[in-house]
Design an enzyme around this catalytic site. Structure first.
Site, mmCIF file in Angstrom:
data_model
loop_
_atom_site.group_PDB
_atom_site.id
_atom_site.type_symbol
_atom_site.label_atom_id
_atom_site.label_comp_id
_atom_site.label_asym_id
_atom_site.label_seq_id
_atom_site.Cartn_x
_atom_site.Cartn_y
_atom_site.Cartn_z
ATOM 1 C CG ASP A 49 -1.962 -1.014 1.188
ATOM 2 O OD1 ASP A 49 -1.940 -1.810 0.224
ATOM 3 O OD2 ASP A 49 -2.811 -1.044 2.103
ATOM 4 C CB ALA A 50 3.868 2.115 1.966
ATOM 5 C CD GLU A 51 6.602 2.010 -4.613
ATOM 6 O OE1 GLU A 51 7.147 2.389 -3.557
ATOM 7 O OE2 GLU A 51 6.927 2.446 -5.739
ATOM 8 C CB SER A 98 -37.160 -4.325 -11.321
ATOM 9 O OG SER A 98 -38.442 -4.483 -11.854
ATOM 10 C CG LEU A 99 -34.002 -9.007 -12.053
ATOM 11 C CD1 LEU A 99 -32.876 -9.524 -11.176
ATOM 12 C CD2 LEU A 99 -33.956 -9.674 -13.415
ATOM 13 C CD GLU A 130 -25.353 -12.385 -13.642
ATOM 14 O OE1 GLU A 130 -25.924 -11.407 -13.113
ATOM 15 O OE2 GLU A 130 -25.024 -12.413 -14.834
ATOM 16 C CE LYS A 132 -32.643 -9.150 -6.778
ATOM 17 N NZ LYS A 132 -32.558 -8.147 -5.724
ATOM 18 C CG ASP A 134 -29.601 -6.637 -0.243
ATOM 19 O OD1 ASP A 134 -30.230 -5.909 -1.034
ATOM 20 O OD2 ASP A 134 -30.019 -6.961 0.876
ATOM 21 C CD GLU A 190 -27.086 -4.270 -6.794
ATOM 22 O OE1 GLU A 190 -27.393 -4.096 -7.993
ATOM 23 O OE2 GLU A 190 -27.922 -4.297 -5.875
ATOM 24 C CE1 TYR A 242 -27.271 -5.585 -13.006
ATOM 25 C CE2 TYR A 242 -26.314 -5.777 -10.810
ATOM 26 C CZ TYR A 242 -27.221 -5.200 -11.685
ATOM 27 O OH TYR A 242 -28.075 -4.239 -11.226
ATOM 28 C CE LYS A 307 -28.701 -10.910 -14.987
ATOM 29 N NZ LYS A 307 -27.541 -10.014 -14.901
ATOM 30 C CE LYS A 331 -35.239 -10.929 -3.148
ATOM 31 N NZ LYS A 331 -36.369 -10.017 -3.234
ATOM 32 C CB CYS A 427 -30.148 -8.371 41.036
ATOM 33 S SG CYS A 427 -29.827 -9.922 40.188
ATOM 34 C CB CYS A 430 -29.565 -12.203 44.067
ATOM 35 S SG CYS A 430 -28.641 -10.719 43.648
ATOM 36 C CB CYS A 445 -26.562 -7.920 39.865
ATOM 37 S SG CYS A 445 -26.596 -8.756 41.456
ATOM 38 C CB CYS A 451 -26.116 -12.657 42.197
ATOM 39 S SG CYS A 451 -27.233 -12.697 40.802
HETATM 40 S S1 IVH Z 1 -30.025 -7.891 -13.632
HETATM 41 C C1 IVH Z 1 -32.499 -6.648 -16.836
HETATM 42 N N1 IVH Z 1 -28.265 -9.072 -12.122
HETATM 43 O O1 IVH Z 1 -31.521 -6.600 -8.397
HETATM 44 C C2 IVH Z 1 -31.928 -7.162 -15.607
HETATM 45 N N2 IVH Z 1 -29.691 -7.459 -11.125
HETATM 46 O O2 IVH Z 1 -34.728 -6.164 -9.163
HETATM 47 C C3 IVH Z 1 -31.868 -6.184 -14.519
HETATM 48 N N3 IVH Z 1 -29.243 -7.063 -8.756
HETATM 49 O O3 IVH Z 1 -32.095 -3.318 -9.073
HETATM 50 C C4 IVH Z 1 -31.065 -6.534 -13.359
HETATM 51 N N4 IVH Z 1 -27.573 -8.463 -8.558
HETATM 52 O O4 IVH Z 1 -29.715 -3.814 -8.582
HETATM 53 C C5 IVH Z 1 -29.260 -8.182 -12.159
HETATM 54 N N5 IVH Z 1 -26.615 -10.156 -10.895
HETATM 55 C C6 IVH Z 1 -27.606 -9.274 -10.952
HETATM 56 C C7 IVH Z 1 -28.015 -8.535 -9.828
HETATM 57 C C8 IVH Z 1 -29.074 -7.632 -9.957
HETATM 58 C C9 IVH Z 1 -28.328 -7.578 -7.942
HETATM 59 C C10 IVH Z 1 -30.257 -6.054 -8.364
HETATM 60 C C11 IVH Z 1 -30.287 -4.877 -9.281
HETATM 61 C C12 IVH Z 1 -31.736 -4.560 -9.537
HETATM 62 C C13 IVH Z 1 -32.460 -5.631 -8.764
HETATM 63 C C14 IVH Z 1 -33.470 -6.281 -9.651
#
Ligand code: IVH
Length: 691
Positions: A49-51, A98-99, A130, A132, A134, A190, A242, A307, A331, A427, A430, A445, A451
């Site tokens: 790190d120092a370098e 979204s998914l 993949e 997911k 968070d 993400e 992703y 996917k 999930k 307490c 006791c 206590c 006790c």
């Molecule tokens: S794909 C068209 N891949 O999950 C596909 N999403 O509700 C769109 N997320 O807001 C998302 N890991 O932030 C995809 N490997 C992954 C993911 C991922 C986390 C999150 C993403 C999105 C939510 C989907």
């Protein structure tokens, strides 16, 4: 006539200087980019790190002297910029979707069947699997290889421009690697905060009396939402790619997995758990496998995203409302749930500490049913503002004890009766008075061994593995022994009669005999174990071991004054005070002598080598940041055992700074003073070399 500032016999000099500077700057940038890619993306640092810091400082210095040479993709731009007054809006060229979710195997199988129906084919489908993550979805736009914009998802159509903040994330390339990239490339992925960084951040916040984040996702979101990117720069965020958004056509391969490989070549970090598999059974196996390892992963995931790997198939499948038909998030059981706080009870620990325990309406969270959670202490109750009758958010991540992370204030409105949580002034076991030392969060206590609760806990501690290691003397058995009045104090353990023990619940003649034998065997111990087993406040195994090494005999330890105790590494004024107070109590001395009279003994300890022969004799060392392999006090004790002096602040006298994760101002000061800095691995190597 043209005026030259330079002698006419050296007309090229000014150009040469700039050229050399530009070249050095270019080289520094290239090296720094290479190193941060290795460090943040590949997890394989190639220089200390120092370098790295030295190279960065040199670059900063050159840029300061030549501001016209600063570019937006310079690694110097990662430290944060002047605060913004607001974030600009960004229209996504390709919406951020979204998914759909699946919550069980049947729902996943139904997803697979829907795909086959739509594709009018029964052929097994290839899936990219993949984790997911968070965190927070992010879209990074690269034009001609340079990062020009980083945007949040927002409502999917319009997000916020958080480019300044995102530039501070080490695993986000400011410039794509190589030269084989599409002229326009949007990389999606993400941003998340690794579990360790989250814990360190919250610990620091607690110590500073600041607000803590309830989970790593909120911490990541809060860190990205800063208008002052210098704050974001201090947070340890990571980015994993992703998928892609807007991309110049014709540059990327035709399979999702291959696109990700390409992104990795361009310098992006991919999730190490990515895998392409064929068919439902393999997907479910992946889901099971990762689910089982979820708690050990360094980042939080809330499911698996599957996917369809083939882009042509994705195209055929298309989208429905705001989610693709070709992907699904399967999930995991939630790690946070709401439930009712029914009651708060108070438990008494070994040292008399009274802990509030929340009794909850049972709730399924993090894969188990939780009906109790700790509320820690009075400060925590105040911090949460929680009352009996509240609806609370319970969080159980992995094997961590369930925590109450917040109160759902919206649920307060209504008719339920709420009751304040009042700490008892006597307490609950006791009836002795309770006390709260100034500056301490813990209420205790005052009953000591009078006790029953403290007695039980003291015996459990005495018998535990790191103490006297009495095989078979578990918590449940101790409870019975004390409740049945077979054992009142520690020495009584050695007078247990086989037939009386055999009569206890879940015991028999054989296990009773085994217990008596184990107790007999435990009498051959070591001095550090014996000291630890006494349960002196704040004296853990490491301190016990230091005390033994320092004083060599129990008698010397008994006679030691607070000043003498302070000479022992790992012992500060509070611990010294606890030790002296402990040995001053008549009943403790009686117990101790009675134990020795039972025949507890240990081999003599040899004196440590003279100070000047020790490997780190007189070296002044400062520990900062979070160490993951061992606690800081452990590290301190081990360094001190090698003769080092471990101090709290960096000064010219400091010889070495050990900077763990998220090290802050002390590290910076050490850099300023040019003091040697080691990371945690460096510390481990140092210890391995000398211990
Ligand atoms: S794909 C068209 N891949 O999950 C596909 N999403 O509700 C769109 N997320 O807001 C998302 N890991 O932030 C995809 N490997 C992954 C993911 C991922 C986390 C999150 C993403 C999105 C939510 C989907």
């Amino acid at each position: 006539m043209t005026l030259s500032l330079f002698p006419s016999d050296a007309p090229e000099e000014p150009i040469n200087i700039t050229d050399t500077v530009s070249q050095e700057i270019a080289e520094l940038r290239q090296q720094l980019n290479e190193h941060s890619h290795k460090y943040y993306v590949l997890d394989a640092p190639s220089i200390p790190d120092a370098e790295y810091d030295r190279l960065l400082r040199r670059l900063q210095q050159l840029e300061e002297e030549n501001p016209e040479l600063i570019t937006s993709d310079s690694p110097s731009q990662r430290v944060g910029a002047a605060p913004l007054s607001a974030f600009n809006q960004v229209q996504h060229v390709i919406p951020m979707l979204s998914l759909d979710n699946a919550f069980n195997d049947d729902e996943f199988a139904a997803f697979d069947q829907r795909l086959k129906d739509r594709l009018k084919s029964d052929a097994v489908i290839e899936f990219a699997c993949e984790p997911k993550l968070d965190g927070i979805a992010l879209s990074l736009r690269y034009e001609n290889g340079l990062l020009v914009q980083a945007a949040t998802r927002g409502d999917g159509q319009t997000g916020e421009d958080i480019t300044q903040n995102v530039k501070t994330i080490g695993s986000v390339p400011l410039k794509l690697k190589g030269d084989d990239w599409p002229p326009v490339l949007e990389v999606r992925g993400e941003v998340y905060m690794p579990k360790k960084s989250f814990e360190a951040l919250n610990q620091a916040a607690l110590a500073a009396g600041e607000k803590v984040f309830v989970n790593p996702r909120n911490a990541a979101a809060g860190s990205l939402r800063q208008l002052d990117s210098r704050i974001t720069a201090k947070r340890r965020l990571e980015f994993c790619a992703y998928s892609v958004g807007d991309v110049t056509e014709g540059y990327l391969p035709g399979k999702h997995g291959e696109i990700l490989t390409k992104l990795s070549e361009l310098g992006f970090r991919l999730n190490p758990e990515l895998k392409v598999v064929t068919g439902v059974a393999a997907c479910l196996e992946y889901y099971q496998d990762l689910g089982a390892r979820r708690d050990q992963l360094p980042f939080e995931i809330d499911g698996i995203v599957f996917k369809v790997n083939d882009l042509a198939m994705q195209q055929t499948l298309g989208f429905v409302s705001r989610a693709p038909r070709w992907a699904i998030a399967y999930k995991f059981p939630a790690q946070e749930e709401m439930t009712l706080l029914k009651e708060v009870e108070f438990q008494v620990g070994r040292t008399g500490a009274i802990t509030p325990v929340a009794r909850l309406e049972p709730v399924y969270v993090g894969g188990v049913t939780v009906s109790n959670a700790t509320l820690h202490n009075a400060d925590e109750i105040e911090r949460l503002g929680v009352m009996v009758g509240d609806t609370v958010v319970i969080r159980r991540a992995g094997d961590v004890i369930p925590q109450i992370v917040s109160v759902v204030m919206e649920k307060r409105e209504g008719n339920r009766e709420l009751r304040e949580i009042v700490f008892p002034d006597r307490c609950p076991v006791c009836d002795s008075e309770t006390e709260r030392a100034e500056g301490e969060a813990v209420v205790r206590c005052s009953g000591g061994l009078v006790c029953g609760a403290q007695r039980k806990e003291g015996i459990k501690h005495f018998a535990s593995r790191k103490a006297m290691d009495v095989d078979g003397l578990g918590d449940k058995l101790v409870e019975q022994l004390v409740d049945q009045q077979l054992v009142q104090s520690l020495p009584d353990l050695f007078h247990l009669e086989v037939d009386k023990v055999a009569a206890l619940e879940r015991m028999g003649p054989k296990s009773a005999q085994n217990l008596v034998d184990a107790l007999e065997k435990s009498k051959q111990t070591t001095l550090p174990r014996f000291i630890y087993s006494l349960g002196i406040r704040e004296v853990g195994e490491v301190t016990a071991s230091q005390l033994a090494k320092h004083f060599l005999t129990l008698d010397k330890l008994l006679e030691a004054s607070e000043e003498e105790l302070l000479e022992v590494s790992d012992v500060g004024p509070i611990v010294a005070h606890h030790i002296v107070t402990f040995f001053r109590q008549e009943h403790n001395l009686e117990t101790l002598n009675a134990l020795l009279a039972e025949g507890i003994q240990w081999p003599e300890i040899e004196a440590a080598p003279a100070a000047e022969e020790q490997a780190l004799a007189d070296k002044v060392i400062v520990l900062t940041g979070t160490l993951s392999a061992m606690g800081r006090s452990d590290a301190k004790a081990r360094l001190e055992a090698l003769g080092a002096k471990v101090t709290g602040s960096v000064s010219k006298k400091t010889d070495l700074v050990i900077a763990g994760e998220a090290a802050g101002s002390k590290r910076a000061k050490a850099e300023q003073l040019g003091i040697e800095i080691l990371d945690e691995q460096g510390l481990l190597d140092l210890l391995a070399m000398h211990e």
